[in-house]
Structure formats: structure tokens, C-alpha cells
Motif scaffolding. Structure first.
Motif, mmCIF file in Angstrom:
data_model
loop_
_atom_site.group_PDB
_atom_site.id
_atom_site.type_symbol
_atom_site.label_atom_id
_atom_site.label_comp_id
_atom_site.label_asym_id
_atom_site.label_seq_id
_atom_site.Cartn_x
_atom_site.Cartn_y
_atom_site.Cartn_z
ATOM 1 N N SER A 20 79.462 -5.384 103.762
ATOM 2 C CA SER A 20 79.504 -5.587 102.320
ATOM 3 C C SER A 20 80.450 -6.750 102.061
ATOM 4 N N THR A 21 79.958 -7.808 101.456
ATOM 5 C CA THR A 21 80.792 -8.986 101.228
ATOM 6 C C THR A 21 81.760 -8.795 100.067
ATOM 7 N N ALA A 22 81.709 -7.640 99.410
ATOM 8 C CA ALA A 22 82.702 -7.349 98.366
ATOM 9 C C ALA A 22 84.043 -6.953 98.964
ATOM 10 N N GLY A 23 84.065 -6.592 100.247
ATOM 11 C CA GLY A 23 85.308 -6.254 100.926
ATOM 12 C C GLY A 23 85.758 -7.388 101.821
ATOM 13 N N PRO A 24 87.053 -7.508 102.086
ATOM 14 C CA PRO A 24 87.549 -8.643 102.865
ATOM 15 C C PRO A 24 87.013 -8.698 104.284
ATOM 16 N N ASP A 25 86.897 -7.563 104.977
ATOM 17 C CA ASP A 25 86.387 -7.593 106.347
ATOM 18 C C ASP A 25 84.929 -8.046 106.378
ATOM 19 N N GLY A 26 84.119 -7.520 105.473
ATOM 20 C CA GLY A 26 82.725 -7.931 105.417
ATOM 21 C C GLY A 26 82.567 -9.389 105.071
ATOM 22 N N LEU A 27 83.424 -9.881 104.181
ATOM 23 C CA LEU A 27 83.361 -11.289 103.797
ATOM 24 C C LEU A 27 83.743 -12.176 104.975
ATOM 25 N N ARG A 28 84.780 -11.814 105.725
ATOM 26 C CA ARG A 28 85.172 -12.578 106.914
ATOM 27 C C ARG A 28 84.008 -12.673 107.908
ATOM 28 N N ILE A 29 83.373 -11.533 108.160
ATOM 29 C CA ILE A 29 82.292 -11.502 109.147
ATOM 30 C C ILE A 29 81.102 -12.317 108.656
ATOM 31 N N ALA A 30 80.745 -12.190 107.381
ATOM 32 C CA ALA A 30 79.594 -12.923 106.849
ATOM 33 C C ALA A 30 79.802 -14.425 106.933
ATOM 34 N N VAL A 31 81.004 -14.894 106.600
ATOM 35 C CA VAL A 31 81.295 -16.328 106.686
ATOM 36 C C VAL A 31 81.219 -16.788 108.143
ATOM 37 N N THR A 32 81.806 -16.027 109.045
ATOM 38 C CA THR A 32 81.770 -16.357 110.469
ATOM 39 C C THR A 32 80.332 -16.423 110.971
ATOM 40 N N HIS A 33 79.542 -15.450 110.605
ATOM 41 C CA HIS A 33 78.133 -15.393 110.994
ATOM 42 C C HIS A 33 77.390 -16.646 110.529
ATOM 43 N N SER A 34 77.641 -17.088 109.296
ATOM 44 C CA SER A 34 76.970 -18.283 108.776
ATOM 45 C C SER A 34 77.467 -19.551 109.449
ATOM 46 N N LEU A 35 78.762 -19.654 109.662
ATOM 47 C CA LEU A 35 79.304 -20.844 110.321
ATOM 48 C C LEU A 35 78.745 -21.011 111.723
#
Length: 293
Positions: free
Chosen positions: A42-57
């Protein structure tokens, strides 16, 4: 400036329920095979947002699919109903909430890891072919120090500084810790484009997520004077603006979801700083610049 002293007084990150790792060969059990693993975030939480950005990069849409979860969990215990089968398959009668993020193994139907930073490192190490590494070996000590700086010195300190249950002295001490951490990060950016030098690393992802949380969540519980002091770190917020304009960052910024998650979880009182927004995150995310890619 050396990064090592920044984390000397900060505690280690807390453990997660599952800490499996992806390895290099079949003997590791969880070995690296494209499309074997799936992320649940869930990108609403900090851990999910970190992982989603990493995945896209790292450009991993094909090799590691992602299931995006609702901003607000749908179970009374704070877990996600969609993750409950994975938790129960991985630990008989698992007693806790089915929390995100999760890296699951589609072959076994079980959880590999719920530890965000382990997941990010494994994605980078085993699936990032053709993309610059976010965890270069030479930068490992600096990245680890920035992780602690962001989790303890920024996110945890900001939460304590705005806590409704803490006394004035505790809140003041937490604010000093927060401002010191921001000062340290600001000095790291002096004369360079990224935290650890001339290229983007996981340290920049960590800092960006911490600043998103600081402005969209923790700011609401700080007084206006404290927010003005936080906003005075011009290099940090300029860095956040630049990163937000990059699609790998800005495309995952769910401001409405962050607000709804905060409202559902928060029991604190809104303070005067709530009216002093530091960045217009939505505008910078829409700009779709690719500066620095």
C-alpha cells in the motif's frame, strides 16, 4: 561530510514477522526466478511507498508483479483481508494482523518477507539487470546510516514531537532530535546532487519517503513555529521537489490515501502547523520532469 557519525546514537530498525531472503541458487530455497515472486504493498504507508519507488526505479514490472492494496486496511485489527491466506499458509494459526508490505512466493503460496528494507535490497541485487544499482557495495555503510537517520531521527522523532500524550519536555527534546537530523541530511546535500554523491541511491529513496511523511502526516501535529524551522532546510525540500517530479517517485504519491490512512490511525490532536504546508506535492508530481534520470 562523513555519514558514519549520523547514526551512532540511533537504534536498529525493529524486526518484522518474516525475514526470508532471496538467494542466488536453488540451495537458498527462495532463489531468483523472474515472475516467481509478487509484491503486496500500500503506497499510503511509508514502507509500501519505499518499495514501490524502488520497484519502479529498477524497472521490475515484468519480473516481479505488484498487487496494490487499499490505503486503509479492511480488517478490525489493522490488517488486510487479502493477505490473510498468505499469513495463514506461512505460519499455522498466525495470531497477528495480516500487515503489508509482503513479498510472497507464487510457487509455494507463502510469504518470503515482510521486512521492507530486506525486500528492497533483494530486488536490487537479484532482479535489477540493466538498471543502475540502488545499493552499490561501496555505499552500503552510508545507506544504512541514512536509513537509521530517517527512521529514528526524522520519522520517529517527528511523531514524538507531535505526540498528544508526551509532556512538553519530551516533545521539545524530540523536536531537537528532528531538527538535528534534518541539519545532518542538509549538510550531506551541500555541493552535490544526491545524498551520497553524484548518483541516485536507496539513501535518496529513504530521505524522500521520510520527507513525504513529515509534511503530509507529522506536520499536522506540530506547531507553526516548529514547521517553519523544519521548512527552513531549503536543500532538503529542493531535493524532495526534484525527486517528486520524476515518474518513479511522483507516480506513486497517493496523497488522498496517505490522508485517509492518517485519519484512520491517528489519535492525536491537530496543531497550528497543519495549515503550513511545506511542499505542493501534487503539483510537483504532475510536472513529469525527468531531470537527473
Amino acid at each position: 561530510m562523513s555519514i558514519a557519525p549520523l547514526a551512532a546514537h540511533l537504534s536498529a530498525p525493529s524486526a518484522s514477522a518474516f525475514r526470508g531472503r532471496i538467494g542466488r541458487d536453488a540451495r537458498s530455497g527462495h532463489y531468483a526466478v523472474p515472475r516467481r515472486y509478487r509484491l503486496h504493498v500500500s503506497t499510503a504507508g511509508p514502507d509500501g511507498l519505499r518499495i514501490a519507488v524502488t520497484h519502479s526505479l529498477l524497472g521490475l514490472d515484468e519480473s516481479c508483479p505488484v498487487t496494490f492494496l487499499p490505503a486503509v486496511p479492511d480488517c478490525p485489527d489493522g490488517g488486510h483481508a487479502a493477505l490473510r491466506p498468505l499469513y495463514e499458509a506461512s505460519a499455522h494459526r498466525y495470531p497477528g494482523p495480516a500487515l503489508a508490505p509482503v513479498l510472497s512466493d507464487d510457487w509455494s503460496g507463502r510469504i518470503v518477507s515482510t521486512h521492507a528494507r530486506d525486500i528492497m535490497r533483494d530486488l536490487d541485487r537479484h532482479f535489477a539487470s540493466g538498471h543502475p544499482a540502488l545499493y552499490p557495495r561501496a555505499a552500503a555503510p552510508g545507506i544504512e546510516a541514512v536509513e537509521r537517520l530517517c527512521s529514528d531521527g526524522i520519522e520517529e522523532a517527528a511523531q514524538r514531537a507531535g505526540s498528544a500524550t508526551a509532556g512538553p519536555a519530551e516533545r521539545a527534546a524530540a523536536l531537537r532530535t528532528l531538527l538535528t537530523a534534518l541539519d545532518d541530511a542538509e549538510r550531506l546535500l551541500a555541493g552535490q546532487r544526491y545524498l551520497l554523491g553524484g548518483r541516485l541511491t536507496a539513501a535518496d529513496v529513504e530521505l524522500w519517503v521520510a520527507l513525504v511523511q513529515l509534511d503530509t502526516v507529522h506536520r499536522h501535529h506540530l506547531d507553526a513555529a516548529a514547521v517553519q524551522r523544519v521548512a527552513g532546510h531549503a536543500a532538503l525540500w529542493a531535493h524532495a521537489r526534484r525527486l517528486t517530479a520524476r515518474p518513479a517517485f511522483g507516480a506513486h504519491l497517493d496523497l488522498d490515501g496517505i490522508a485517509r490512512r492518517h485519519q484512520a490511525r491517528c489519535r492525536g490532536l491537530e496543531a497550528a502547523g497543519s495549515a503550513v504546508q511545506i511542499l505542493d506535492w501534487a503539483r510537483h508530481a504532475r510536472s513529469q520532469q525527468t531531470d537527473g534520470r
